[in-house]
Design a protein around this motif. Structure first.
Motif, mmCIF file in Angstrom:
data_model
loop_
_atom_site.group_PDB
_atom_site.id
_atom_site.type_symbol
_atom_site.label_atom_id
_atom_site.label_comp_id
_atom_site.label_asym_id
_atom_site.label_seq_id
_atom_site.Cartn_x
_atom_site.Cartn_y
_atom_site.Cartn_z
ATOM 1 N N ALA A 197 -60.983 1.070 48.721
ATOM 2 C CA ALA A 197 -60.462 2.709 48.953
ATOM 3 C C ALA A 197 -60.313 3.471 47.235
ATOM 4 O O ALA A 197 -61.743 4.412 46.896
ATOM 5 C CB ALA A 197 -60.058 3.806 50.241
ATOM 6 N N GLY A 198 -59.663 3.545 47.025
ATOM 7 C CA GLY A 198 -59.460 3.752 45.294
ATOM 8 C C GLY A 198 -60.162 3.658 44.612
ATOM 9 O O GLY A 198 -61.078 4.575 43.299
ATOM 10 N N VAL B 50 -60.436 10.041 48.255
ATOM 11 C CA VAL B 50 -59.815 8.215 48.787
ATOM 12 C C VAL B 50 -58.896 8.884 50.236
ATOM 13 O O VAL B 50 -59.108 8.184 51.225
ATOM 14 C CB VAL B 50 -58.234 7.683 48.150
ATOM 15 C CG1 VAL B 50 -57.003 8.391 48.497
ATOM 16 C CG2 VAL B 50 -58.688 6.810 48.374
ATOM 17 N N ARG B 51 -58.356 10.487 50.582
ATOM 18 C CA ARG B 51 -57.713 10.747 51.642
ATOM 19 C C ARG B 51 -58.850 10.689 53.073
ATOM 20 O O ARG B 51 -58.484 11.726 54.402
ATOM 21 C CB ARG B 51 -56.883 11.899 51.691
ATOM 22 C CG ARG B 51 -55.413 11.170 51.172
ATOM 23 C CD ARG B 51 -54.739 12.296 50.481
ATOM 24 N NE ARG B 51 -53.631 11.821 49.207
ATOM 25 C CZ ARG B 51 -53.330 10.283 48.641
ATOM 26 N NH1 ARG B 51 -54.575 10.419 47.812
ATOM 27 N NH2 ARG B 51 -52.384 10.354 47.902
ATOM 28 N N THR C 15 -54.298 6.263 44.398
ATOM 29 C CA THR C 15 -53.917 5.908 45.695
ATOM 30 C C THR C 15 -52.474 6.541 46.425
ATOM 31 O O THR C 15 -51.741 5.741 47.551
ATOM 32 C CB THR C 15 -54.143 4.244 46.348
ATOM 33 O OG1 THR C 15 -52.753 3.450 45.681
ATOM 34 C CG2 THR C 15 -55.692 3.979 46.516
ATOM 35 N N ALA D 241 -57.034 -2.816 51.513
ATOM 36 C CA ALA D 241 -58.464 -2.302 52.010
ATOM 37 C C ALA D 241 -57.430 -0.262 50.913
ATOM 38 O O ALA D 241 -58.999 0.161 50.729
ATOM 39 C CB ALA D 241 -57.993 -1.634 53.627
ATOM 40 N N THR D 242 -56.785 -0.137 51.041
ATOM 41 C CA THR D 242 -56.256 1.199 50.022
ATOM 42 C C THR D 242 -56.955 1.164 48.648
ATOM 43 O O THR D 242 -57.407 1.842 48.054
ATOM 44 C CB THR D 242 -54.791 1.056 50.152
ATOM 45 O OG1 THR D 242 -54.740 1.814 51.231
ATOM 46 C CG2 THR D 242 -54.695 2.489 49.277
ATOM 47 N N ARG D 243 -56.965 -0.282 47.903
ATOM 48 C CA ARG D 243 -57.087 -0.778 47.274
ATOM 49 C C ARG D 243 -58.400 -0.022 46.954
ATOM 50 O O ARG D 243 -59.180 0.367 45.729
ATOM 51 C CB ARG D 243 -56.300 -1.500 46.328
ATOM 52 C CG ARG D 243 -54.947 -1.302 45.830
ATOM 53 C CD ARG D 243 -54.941 -3.124 44.947
ATOM 54 N NE ARG D 243 -54.749 -4.500 46.442
ATOM 55 C CZ ARG D 243 -53.969 -4.442 46.620
ATOM 56 N NH1 ARG D 243 -52.527 -3.689 46.909
ATOM 57 N NH2 ARG D 243 -53.901 -5.796 47.536
ATOM 58 N N GLN E 242 -50.123 6.437 50.092
ATOM 59 C CA GLN E 242 -51.496 5.551 51.550
ATOM 60 C C GLN E 242 -50.149 4.424 51.184
ATOM 61 O O GLN E 242 -50.044 3.872 51.003
ATOM 62 C CB GLN E 242 -52.705 5.377 50.425
ATOM 63 C CG GLN E 242 -53.532 6.732 50.424
ATOM 64 C CD GLN E 242 -54.185 7.964 51.477
ATOM 65 O OE1 GLN E 242 -53.275 8.919 51.709
ATOM 66 N NE2 GLN E 242 -55.313 6.993 51.954
ATOM 67 N N ARG E 243 -51.214 3.460 52.411
ATOM 68 C CA ARG E 243 -50.086 2.338 52.590
ATOM 69 C C ARG E 243 -50.751 1.582 52.053
ATOM 70 O O ARG E 243 -51.926 1.827 51.328
ATOM 71 C CB ARG E 243 -50.793 2.026 54.010
ATOM 72 C CG ARG E 243 -50.287 0.895 54.799
ATOM 73 C CD ARG E 243 -50.809 0.696 56.266
ATOM 74 N NE ARG E 243 -50.264 1.940 56.956
ATOM 75 C CZ ARG E 243 -50.778 2.103 58.404
ATOM 76 N NH1 ARG E 243 -51.300 1.394 59.062
ATOM 77 N NH2 ARG E 243 -50.060 3.280 58.873
ATOM 78 N N ARG E 244 -49.929 0.551 51.779
ATOM 79 C CA ARG E 244 -50.383 -0.112 50.777
ATOM 80 C C ARG E 244 -51.400 -1.136 51.169
ATOM 81 O O ARG E 244 -50.726 -1.581 52.058
ATOM 82 C CB ARG E 244 -49.405 -1.071 49.853
ATOM 83 C CG ARG E 244 -48.555 0.210 49.341
ATOM 84 C CD ARG E 244 -47.041 -1.004 48.274
ATOM 85 N NE ARG E 244 -46.764 0.691 47.689
ATOM 86 C CZ ARG E 244 -45.607 -0.509 46.419
ATOM 87 N NH1 ARG E 244 -45.101 -1.234 47.074
ATOM 88 N NH2 ARG E 244 -45.122 1.083 46.248
ATOM 89 N N ARG F 123 -58.413 11.067 43.793
ATOM 90 C CA ARG F 123 -57.223 10.534 44.647
ATOM 91 C C ARG F 123 -56.728 11.757 46.075
ATOM 92 O O ARG F 123 -57.073 12.086 46.671
ATOM 93 C CB ARG F 123 -55.971 11.212 43.727
ATOM 94 C CG ARG F 123 -54.278 11.677 45.241
ATOM 95 C CD ARG F 123 -53.279 11.704 44.214
ATOM 96 N NE ARG F 123 -53.632 12.709 42.993
ATOM 97 C CZ ARG F 123 -53.045 13.688 42.409
ATOM 98 N NH1 ARG F 123 -52.407 12.912 41.717
ATOM 99 N NH2 ARG F 123 -53.731 14.583 41.787
#
Length: 274
Positions: free
Chosen positions: A123-124, A159-160, A111, A119-121, A114-116, A156
């Motif tokens: 997605a990771g 995830v984008r 991640t 949701a980001t975690r 990415q914005r912390r 990595r």
């Protein structure tokens, strides 16, 4: 979209939803060198290329023919001397080396940038599960095998949610068996997510296994651009696979090929099989 002579433009403005192509190159040129002591080298010479959304294109060619330069132009890491390079805004690149941050555990590596937040975690973690590393999110990069580290690099990139995935010889440093497993993984991930893909490789078997189209660069231009119409999954003992392989090897200057390495993979490094 034709380029005016000597006019260089990189414009990450294409969207697959609004365009029949994900990538468009027109008249692209790139030259290196040119000092009092060294002659200039024309690496790319008036190159045209279209890649459709969801199309998997593999780029072959001898060393020094401009494969990596073309990929770096698409990534925005190089600027052309001439021509236009139109690419999607969301694009990611996976290199031969995983390029993980050794002071971060696996999930923060996935991640990174990415914005912390939860949701980001999440997605990771989803991306790690897709590459078969759901149990490695708290591992340190130094404890991973080469194949595992490349899986993290793929996670990595995924995830984008890229519209364009750029792969710069991502399996070249792996043993033959791990390389085959990684090819299968990339094929599965591509089928699931369907980004446009450009893979640079020296491995002809890898190209035939994965590609919708294969292009061969020679002397800064495309010598071959062929569609691969073989059904998936593809097998090296298929006569059509063998015929295309021989044709591509001949284009690369190899006229008496040895049996494909994929038919007799070398024993993996013990660390790779972890």
């Amino acid at each position: 979209m034709a380029a005016a002579p000597h006019d260089a433009l990189t414009a990450p403005a294409l969207s697959p939803a609004a365009s029949p192509v994900a990538v468009r190159l027109r008249g692209v040129g790139k030259t290196y060198g040119g000092t009092k002591k060294t002659a200039a080298k024309r690496v790319l010479d008036a190159v045209d290329l279209d890649i459709r959304p969801g199309e998997f294109v593999v780029l072959l060619g001898p060393s020094g023919t401009g494969k990596t330069t073309l990929l770096r132009l698409l990534a925005g890491l190089e600027t052309p001397d001439a021509g236009t390079v139109l690419v999607p805004q969301r694009r990611t690149i996976v290199y031969q080396e995983p390029r993980l941050v050794q002071t971060l555990r696996v999930l923060p590596n996935v991640t990174l940038g990415q914005r912390r937040g939860d949701a980001t975690r999440d997605a990771g973690r989803t991306a790690l599960a897709e590459v078969g590393l759901a149990d490695k999110e708290r591992s340190w990069p130094a404890t991973l095998s080469g194949g595992e580290a490349q899986r993290v690099a793929l996670a990595r990139a995924l995830v984008r949610q890229p519209e364009l995935l750029l792969l710069d010889e991502p399996f070249a440093a792996l043993d033959a068996l791990t390389r085959l497993h990684m090819q299968d993984l990339v094929g599965d991930l591509y089928a699931r997510h369907r980004p446009a893909v450009l893979l640079v490789t020296h491995d002809v078997d890898e190209a035939v296994r994965l590609a919708d189209r294969i292009a061969v660069l020679r002397d800064g231009r495309f010598a071959v651009d062929v569609r691969v119409d073989l059904p998936r999954p593809r097998h090296t003992d298929d006569p059509a696979f063998t015929a295309l392989r021989r044709r591509l090897l001949a284009e690369l200057g190899v006229h008496d090929p040895a049996p494909p390495a994929s038919q007799a993979p070398a024993a993996p490094d013990p660390k790779e099989s972890r």
